[in-house]
Design a protein around this motif. Sequence first.
Motif, PDB file in Angstrom:
ATOM      1  N   ILE A 162      25.643  14.233 -20.148  1.00 36.30           N
ATOM      2  CA  ILE A 162      25.599  15.084 -21.342  1.00 36.30           C
ATOM      3  C   ILE A 162      24.224  15.009 -21.993  1.00 36.30           C
ATOM      4  CG2 ILE A 162      26.526  15.370 -23.680  1.00 36.30           C
ATOM      5  CD1 ILE A 162      29.248  14.528 -22.583  1.00 36.30           C
ATOM      6  N   ASN A 163      23.673  13.811 -22.095  1.00 32.66           N
ATOM      7  CA  ASN A 163      22.342  13.651 -22.697  1.00 32.66           C
ATOM      8  C   ASN A 163      21.275  14.394 -21.900  1.00 32.66           C
ATOM      9  OD1 ASN A 163      22.812  12.051 -25.011  1.00 32.66           O
ATOM     10  ND2 ASN A 163      23.047  10.231 -23.757  1.00 32.66           N
ATOM     11  N   ASN A 164      21.331  14.280 -20.584  1.00 34.94           N
ATOM     12  CA  ASN A 164      20.295  14.880 -19.736  1.00 34.94           C
ATOM     13  C   ASN A 164      20.457  16.386 -19.590  1.00 34.94           C
ATOM     14  OD1 ASN A 164      19.144  12.364 -19.281  1.00 34.94           O
ATOM     15  ND2 ASN A 164      20.318  11.995 -17.420  1.00 34.94           N
ATOM     16  N   PHE A 165      21.697  16.874 -19.600  1.00 34.45           N
ATOM     17  CA  PHE A 165      21.947  18.292 -19.341  1.00 34.45           C
ATOM     18  C   PHE A 165      21.937  19.132 -20.613  1.00 34.45           C
ATOM     19  CE2 PHE A 165      24.591  21.948 -17.905  1.00 34.45           C
ATOM     20  CZ  PHE A 165      23.821  22.314 -16.803  1.00 34.45           C
ATOM     21  N   LYS A 166      21.933  18.489 -21.755  1.00 35.85           N
ATOM     22  CA  LYS A 166      22.064  19.206 -23.033  1.00 35.85           C
ATOM     23  C   LYS A 166      21.031  20.315 -23.194  1.00 35.85           C
ATOM     24  CE  LYS A 166      20.598  17.345 -26.896  1.00 35.85           C
ATOM     25  NZ  LYS A 166      20.482  16.527 -28.127  1.00 35.85           N
ATOM     26  N   GLY A 167      19.770  20.011 -22.983  1.00 37.01           N
ATOM     27  CA  GLY A 167      18.719  21.008 -23.182  1.00 37.01           C
ATOM     28  C   GLY A 167      18.893  22.212 -22.278  1.00 37.01           C
ATOM     29  N   ALA A 168      19.191  21.976 -20.991  1.00 39.03           N
ATOM     30  CA  ALA A 168      19.391  23.076 -20.043  1.00 39.03           C
ATOM     31  C   ALA A 168      20.610  23.903 -20.428  1.00 39.03           C
ATOM     32  CB  ALA A 168      19.555  22.520 -18.633  1.00 39.03           C
ATOM     33  N   ALA A 169      21.695  23.234 -20.824  1.00 37.98           N
ATOM     34  CA  ALA A 169      22.918  23.945 -21.205  1.00 37.98           C
ATOM     35  C   ALA A 169      22.680  24.856 -22.406  1.00 37.98           C
ATOM     36  CB  ALA A 169      24.023  22.934 -21.522  1.00 37.98           C
ATOM     37  N   GLN A 170      21.930  24.367 -23.374  1.00 37.02           N
ATOM     38  CA  GLN A 170      21.687  25.173 -24.571  1.00 37.02           C
ATOM     39  C   GLN A 170      20.812  26.387 -24.256  1.00 37.02           C
ATOM     40  OE1 GLN A 170      20.179  21.973 -27.083  1.00 37.02           O
ATOM     41  NE2 GLN A 170      22.125  21.831 -28.155  1.00 37.02           N
ATOM     42  N   ILE A 171      19.823  26.221 -23.386  1.00 34.65           N
ATOM     43  CA  ILE A 171      18.977  27.357 -22.998  1.00 34.65           C
ATOM     44  C   ILE A 171      19.798  28.399 -22.234  1.00 34.65           C
ATOM     45  CG2 ILE A 171      17.045  28.060 -21.536  1.00 34.65           C
ATOM     46  CD1 ILE A 171      15.726  25.385 -22.195  1.00 34.65           C
ATOM     47  N   LEU A 172      20.615  27.953 -21.272  1.00 36.29           N
ATOM     48  CA  LEU A 172      21.439  28.877 -20.501  1.00 36.29           C
ATOM     49  C   LEU A 172      22.379  29.668 -21.403  1.00 36.29           C
ATOM     50  CD1 LEU A 172      22.383  26.573 -17.473  1.00 36.29           C
ATOM     51  CD2 LEU A 172      20.922  28.597 -17.383  1.00 36.29           C
TER      52      LEU A 172
END
Length: 548
Positions: free
Chosen positions: A200-210
């Motif tokens: 969750i910590n690592n994927f957060k930025g990518a998820a928010q951009i997508l």
Amino acid sequence: MLLGGNCLGSFVVEKNSLKVTSSAESILGVYDSAIGSFGVPKHGGTLVGRVVYPEANKRGCINFDQFGMSFKSRLGALPIVLLLDRGDCFFALKALSAQQAGAAAILIADDCNEPLITLNTPEETPAFAEYLQDIAIPSALITKSLGDRIKEALSNWDHVDINLHWREPLLRPDELVEYEFWTNGDYECGPTCDSQLEFINNFKGAAQILEQKGYTRFTPHYMTWYCPASFILTKQCKTQCINHGRYCAPDIKHYPNRGYDGKDIVIQNLRQACLFKVANESGKPWLWWDYVTDFAIRCKWIDKYTKECADKVIRSLGIDVTKIDDCIGDIEADAQNPILEAEQKAQLGEGNRGDVTMLPTLMINNRQYRGKLEKGAVLKAICARFQDATEQAICLSEVLSDIETNRCSENNGGCWEDNTANITACRDTIRGRVCECPVVNGVKYYGDGYTHCESKHVYLTRKKPSLQTRDSGYTYCESKYISLVRKKLSLQRCNPGEIVVWAIILGLGVAGAAGYAYYKYKILVRSLLRYLFTLRLKVLECEVIFIC
């Protein structure tokens, strides 16, 4: 007994296509293989390789180095796909052995005639969690009959070349890729909780951009169970359930130092689900990622796993706490909760989708994701769901090239700020915004980054030149540095050991100066005595002359 209600579930084995392209006529064709839940499948892609069946260590449970065997492909040759037999050790250990020996992928031949099953990971104890994260090659299970036919062809000195194709069954519906993540709010359940929080910590930025760019539609989900009616009044159900035993989070593994029980976890799960509902209705579903990561930083400890701490995080994100409370409702009531009822129904499989039975579980376009729960692998799997190759590339490049998520421009990202000094703890990164106390003009600020940041100084003036002890009223060793106003000298990270060293150096300097002064003093005294002696001789000489 708590799990009894879900025993009659449906399980779907995710498959990829295996095509034998070069071998004896009898085995040319296309076959199904079951995708492993570890390693990194090449989602949307194809791997072409040559099958090798080892002469020794046929089950791959021992490191191949002990047999002097390597499966690294030669320059210009096809990659090696290692065929191993099922049995004696975990599937994941076989994959790791093959990877360490240089294989590009692994096929595991079943040892009995049965339908294909998923290659699952072993229980994530610390011993297994370490090597699971190291597996990077794709893996697949094939039927016993296909395995036997491949082995027979190889024994006859035939080459067996294959194409492994990871097909994507459902392409994006409604011009979006839809994915859901089954998780929970427990942060102290061992390696499983650690790995999902790290993801969750690592994927957060990518998820928010997508999400913000309109590529995806994300939904979090939470698993709950119910307590059988005859056990509702027991201590176990009362400490693990809410709403009169309807929604529970059994503490299957007991962690005595955790400080919160199953009931607290269910409430936290419900709060996260409600926050997503409220944020989604306001057009900002990506705030869920900020809440989960912020809560883990600020509130996961024993004395802070509370509603009060959660409400502080919610307010910092600009969300109305009363809307969250209304959504949660009365957890002591003997009544259904609409949010958790919907979660329980979502657990059940339908059509091509199987039941959700494990945490964490990632579903993409209604199909369970197989592979390593890691940012790069998941991102490729999501982007591969686009039918057009150009759109797949755009999806990846948009996320990977966008270093900043621009979350600090709105409400300062929920972080601490000093409007007067124009200082903020908010910082945009590819992992989303982070709240960290800043360094300004060489001065480090300290605090949690959310509610307060401050710099700590101790000034030593000319009237107080010496380093005082803690009992003197000075607290310089509690701050991180000392500022000497007159000389503008900064001693970084003061501690008692450094003070002793500086005191010794100062003492040696003083002793040296004193020794030098004493040396000069002796020379001066000798010169003076010599002068007086010479003067006395001249006086005596004058007296003699006078007498004569």
